[in-house]
Design an enzyme around this catalytic site. Structure first.
Site, PDB file in Angstrom:
ATOM      1  N   HIS A  70       0.490   4.260  -2.680  1.00 20.63           N
ATOM      2  CA  HIS A  70       0.300   5.653  -2.285  1.00 20.63           C
ATOM      3  C   HIS A  70       1.497   6.523  -2.662  1.00 20.63           C
ATOM      4  CE1 HIS A  70      -3.294   5.353   0.727  1.00 20.63           C
ATOM      5  NE2 HIS A  70      -3.499   4.690  -0.385  1.00 20.63           N
ATOM      6  N   ASN A  89      -3.716   8.756   4.420  1.00 18.10           N
ATOM      7  CA  ASN A  89      -2.553   8.120   5.061  1.00 18.10           C
ATOM      8  C   ASN A  89      -2.561   8.229   6.579  1.00 18.10           C
ATOM      9  OD1 ASN A  89      -1.364   7.447   2.556  1.00 18.10           O
ATOM     10  ND2 ASN A  89      -0.449   9.487   2.377  1.00 18.10           N
ATOM     11  N   HIS A 113      -6.490  -5.959  -2.219  1.00 16.35           N
ATOM     12  CA  HIS A 113      -7.312  -6.055  -1.012  1.00 16.35           C
ATOM     13  C   HIS A 113      -7.597  -7.511  -0.645  1.00 16.35           C
ATOM     14  CE1 HIS A 113      -8.868  -1.613  -1.441  1.00 16.35           C
ATOM     15  NE2 HIS A 113      -7.618  -1.699  -1.057  1.00 16.35           N
ATOM     16  N   ARG A 161       0.836  -1.208   0.000  1.00 19.05           N
ATOM     17  CA  ARG A 161       0.000   0.000   0.000  1.00 19.05           C
ATOM     18  C   ARG A 161       0.873   1.262   0.000  1.00 19.05           C
ATOM     19  NH1 ARG A 161      -3.673   2.810   4.084  1.00 19.05           N
ATOM     20  NH2 ARG A 161      -5.316   3.726   2.788  1.00 19.05           N
TER      21      ARG A 161
HETATM   22  C1  HEM Z   1      -9.258   1.489  -6.018  1.00 16.27           C
HETATM   23  C2  HEM Z   1      -8.946   2.396  -5.148  1.00 16.27           C
HETATM   24  C3  HEM Z   1      -8.577   2.056  -3.728  1.00 16.27           C
HETATM   25  C4  HEM Z   1      -9.234   2.459  -2.616  1.00 16.27           C
HETATM   26  C5  HEM Z   1     -10.445   3.367  -2.559  1.00 16.27           C
HETATM   27  C6  HEM Z   1      -8.562   1.867  -1.493  1.00 16.27           C
HETATM   28  C7  HEM Z   1      -8.914   2.072  -0.170  1.00 16.27           C
HETATM   29  C8  HEM Z   1      -8.327   1.459   0.903  1.00 16.27           C
HETATM   30  C9  HEM Z   1      -8.717   1.662   2.269  1.00 16.27           C
HETATM   31  C10 HEM Z   1      -9.813   2.591   2.740  1.00 16.27           C
HETATM   32  C11 HEM Z   1      -7.941   0.875   3.045  1.00 16.27           C
HETATM   33  C12 HEM Z   1      -8.003   0.748   4.574  1.00 16.27           C
HETATM   34  C13 HEM Z   1      -7.165   1.835   5.196  1.00 16.27           C
HETATM   35  C14 HEM Z   1      -7.387   1.957   6.697  1.00 16.27           C
HETATM   36  O1  HEM Z   1      -8.428   1.570   7.200  1.00 16.27           O
HETATM   37  O2  HEM Z   1      -6.488   2.475   7.378  1.00 16.27           O
HETATM   38  C15 HEM Z   1      -7.062   0.161   2.178  1.00 16.27           C
HETATM   39  C16 HEM Z   1      -6.147  -0.759   2.583  1.00 16.27           C
HETATM   40  C17 HEM Z   1      -5.294  -1.420   1.725  1.00 16.27           C
HETATM   41  N1  HEM Z   1      -5.133  -1.172   0.388  1.00 16.27           N
HETATM   42 FE1  HEM Z   1      -6.357  -0.079  -0.785  1.00 16.27          FE
HETATM   43  N2  HEM Z   1      -7.523   1.114  -1.940  1.00 16.27           N
HETATM   44  C18 HEM Z   1      -7.486   1.195  -3.296  1.00 16.27           C
HETATM   45  C19 HEM Z   1      -6.561   0.622  -4.130  1.00 16.27           C
HETATM   46  C20 HEM Z   1      -5.489  -0.127  -3.700  1.00 16.27           C
HETATM   47  C21 HEM Z   1      -4.393  -0.532  -4.527  1.00 16.27           C
HETATM   48  C22 HEM Z   1      -4.208  -0.144  -5.989  1.00 16.27           C
HETATM   49  C23 HEM Z   1      -3.554  -1.278  -3.742  1.00 16.27           C
HETATM   50  C24 HEM Z   1      -2.262  -1.928  -4.094  1.00 16.27           C
HETATM   51  C25 HEM Z   1      -1.911  -2.321  -5.286  1.00 16.27           C
HETATM   52  C26 HEM Z   1      -4.153  -1.329  -2.429  1.00 16.27           C
HETATM   53  C27 HEM Z   1      -3.670  -2.036  -1.373  1.00 16.27           C
HETATM   54  C28 HEM Z   1      -4.178  -2.006  -0.085  1.00 16.27           C
HETATM   55  C29 HEM Z   1      -3.726  -2.872   0.978  1.00 16.27           C
HETATM   56  C30 HEM Z   1      -2.728  -4.006   0.840  1.00 16.27           C
HETATM   57  C31 HEM Z   1      -4.412  -2.487   2.130  1.00 16.27           C
HETATM   58  C32 HEM Z   1      -4.224  -3.027   3.557  1.00 16.27           C
HETATM   59  C33 HEM Z   1      -3.076  -2.275   4.188  1.00 16.27           C
HETATM   60  C34 HEM Z   1      -2.739  -2.674   5.610  1.00 16.27           C
HETATM   61  O3  HEM Z   1      -3.287  -3.620   6.153  1.00 16.27           O
HETATM   62  O4  HEM Z   1      -1.872  -2.002   6.197  1.00 16.27           O
HETATM   63  N3  HEM Z   1      -5.301  -0.603  -2.427  1.00 16.27           N
HETATM   64  N4  HEM Z   1      -7.305   0.541   0.882  1.00 16.27           N
END
Ligand code: HEM
Ligand SMILES: *[C@@H]1O[C@H](CO)[C@@H](O)[C@H](O)[C@H]1NC(C)=O
Ligand SMILES: *[C@@H]1O[C@H](CO)[C@@H](O)[C@H](O)[C@H]1NC(C)=O
Ligand SMILES: *[C@@H]1O[C@H](CO)[C@@H](O)[C@H](O)[C@H]1NC(C)=O
Ligand SMILES: *[C@@H]1O[C@H](CO)[C@@H](O)[C@H](O)[C@H]1NC(C)=O
Ligand SMILES: *[C@@H]1O[C@H](CO)[C@@H](O)[C@H](O)[C@H]1NC(C)=O
Ligand SMILES: *[C@@H]1O[C@H](CO)[C@@H](O)[C@H](O)[C@H]1NC(C)=O
Ligand SMILES: *[C@@H]1O[C@H](CO)[C@@H](O)[C@H](O)[C@H]1NC(C)=O
Length: 349
Positions: free
Chosen positions: A70, A100, A198, A66
């Protein structure tokens, strides 16, 4: 003395920029970039990620990929996300922009990796390449595909806090998400494939609780959530409850990199609105088609994911002699005055 230092630093910066321009060294990325200068770079990174995954934090792989996402979506893959506030250098950190703040994590592990790289190959591996390799190894170590990393990114000297505030949000509609990806020349299949990240990691109540009780001012929950899953989420995130409580994004195989994310969407068990929209938006056949395909065929998902990751890792790069190899991922290097004509930057710490 401080003033003189800044003047000389600025002059040297211009020299470096001009040399970069004259030699036209806007190089492309290469799979062999560190073969001579840091041949062990991938092992060094993998060993630390594996150690943390196994011994202290099963979430770290998700958190690292992530960070790469970002980073790349804001001014390209230039390590900008890793910079701390630094008024003297005009840096307003991206780390506390809404997408973030209290969310992006893994920075200590980045620092640990950077320290190991500086030990093995000083001033050689950029922080942006570090995130690239760490992401690929995280996917691989979690059961997903491995692939050849294209390397040679250099680190930038600015952060873009307002850019970071515009990162895709879980509350956005499919149309907006498509637009935000398209702005970066990432198409519909990239959106669906990259959202497949995800398949691991966690999300906080605050990122999906608007779906649970009064979605979109309807007085009702988001109708696209499975009834049992809704009950589970309502219990976890009651109205007025602790918005920082976390849950697995993929309820089926929480720490495994696989295609269960897509079968969850088919079962109306996507955690974020932005996830479920990929399957439940009326008429959105262009994205639904890929959800169905990736759910049915993990190999097809892995292939598309790899190719989309390579595209994402190629966003507005700094290469050649532009930018720098940051020595500490948290801060830009100071210019070493009197370092000869090579324009070598060093950190003050
Ligand atoms: C399509 C648009 C996207 C949205 C709206 C989105 C949104 C989010 C949100 C809201 C979270 C949770 C953050 C939190 O609660 O602190 C999250 C977590 C995460 N996102 Fe996305 N995301 C998107 C695309 C992506 C992409 C492109 C990747 C990687 C290629 C990604 C990888 C991750 C990962 C691995 C997590 C978990 C991180 C952790 O556990 O520390 N996301 N995302
Ligand atoms: C490469 O790195 C690994 C992991 O840090 C280490 O065990 C190994 O000895 C290194 N190999 C060389 C040739 O430096
Ligand atoms: C980031 O989160 C902290 C802790 O919740 C909060 O105090 C701070 O105001 C937030 N920063 C911004 C810029 O919103
Ligand atoms: C910051 O990011 C936005 C895009 O979100 C872009 O329009 C703007 O030019 C960037 N600013 C700088 C200084 O790079
Ligand atoms: C929310 O409501 C607005 C207006 O009623 C509607 O246009 C929009 O499609 C709804 N959004 C979702 C995600 O249901
Ligand atoms: C809210 O939940 C988070 C995550 O579980 C926890 O760290 C924090 O202490 C909780 N805050 C309160 C006020 O209970
Ligand atoms: C799954 O996808 C792969 C890669 O695109 C393809 O080669 C294979 O034929 C597909 N398998 C099935 C059963 O469709
Ligand atoms: C990366 O971007 C450059 C220039 O924008 C382009 O020429 C190159 O084909 C891209 N490479 C990949 C692997 O997408």
């Amino acid at each position: 003395m401080c003033g003189l230092k800044i003047v000389m630093a600025t002059a040297l910066l211009y020299v470096v920029l001009i040399l970069g321009g004259i030699s036209g060294s806007y190089g492309q990325l290469s799979p062999t970039f560190y073969d001579e200068t840091c041949p062990n770079v991938t092992n060094i990174i993998q060993d630390i990620v594996a150690d943390v995954l196994t011994n202290s934090d099963p979430r770290i792989g998700a958190s690292l990929i992530r960070l790469h996402f970002h980073d790349c979506f804001v001014n390209g893959c230039d390590g900008s996300l890793l910079l701390d506030n630094d008024p003297a250098n005009g840096i307003v950190t991206e780390k506390d922009a809404a997408p973030n703040n209290n969310s992006a994590r893994g920075f200590e592990v980045v620092d640990r990796i950077k320290a190991a790289l500086e030990q093995a190959c000083p001033a050689t591996v950029s922080c942006s390449d570090l995130l690239t390799i760490a992401s690929e190894r995280s996917v691989f170590l979690s059961g997903g595909p491995g692939w050849t990393n294209l390397l040679g990114r250099r680190d930038g000297r600015i952060a873009n806090n307002s850019g970071a505030q515009r990162l895709p949000a879980p509350f956005e509609t499919l149309d907006i998400l498509k637009d935000k990806f398209l702005e970066l020349k990432l198409d519909t299949i990239d959106l669906v494939a990259l959202s497949g990240a995800h398949t691991f990691g966690r999300g906080r109540c605050i990122t999906f609780s608007d779906r649970l009780f009064d979605f979109n001012s309807t007085g009702l929950p988001d109708p696209t959530i499975d009834a049992n899953y809704l009950q589970f989420l309502q219990d976890l995130c009651p109205q007025g409850g602790n918005a920082s409580v976390i849950t697995n994004i993929d309820l089926t195989t929480p720490d495994q990199f696989d295609n269960k994310y897509y079968s969850n969407l088919q079962a109306n068990k996507g955690l974020f609105q932005s996830d479920q929209e990929l399957f439940s938006t009326p008429g959105a056949d262009d994205v639904i088609e890929f959800v169905n395909k990736f759910s049915a065929n993990q190999t097809a998902f892995f292939e598309s994911f790899v190719s989309s990751m390579i595209k994402m890792g190629n966003l507005s790069l700094i290469t050649g002699s532009d930018g720098e190899i940051r020595l500490d991922c948290k801060r830009v290097n100071d210019v070493l005055v009197g370092s000869g004509d090579s324009g070598v930057y060093v950190s003050s710490i």
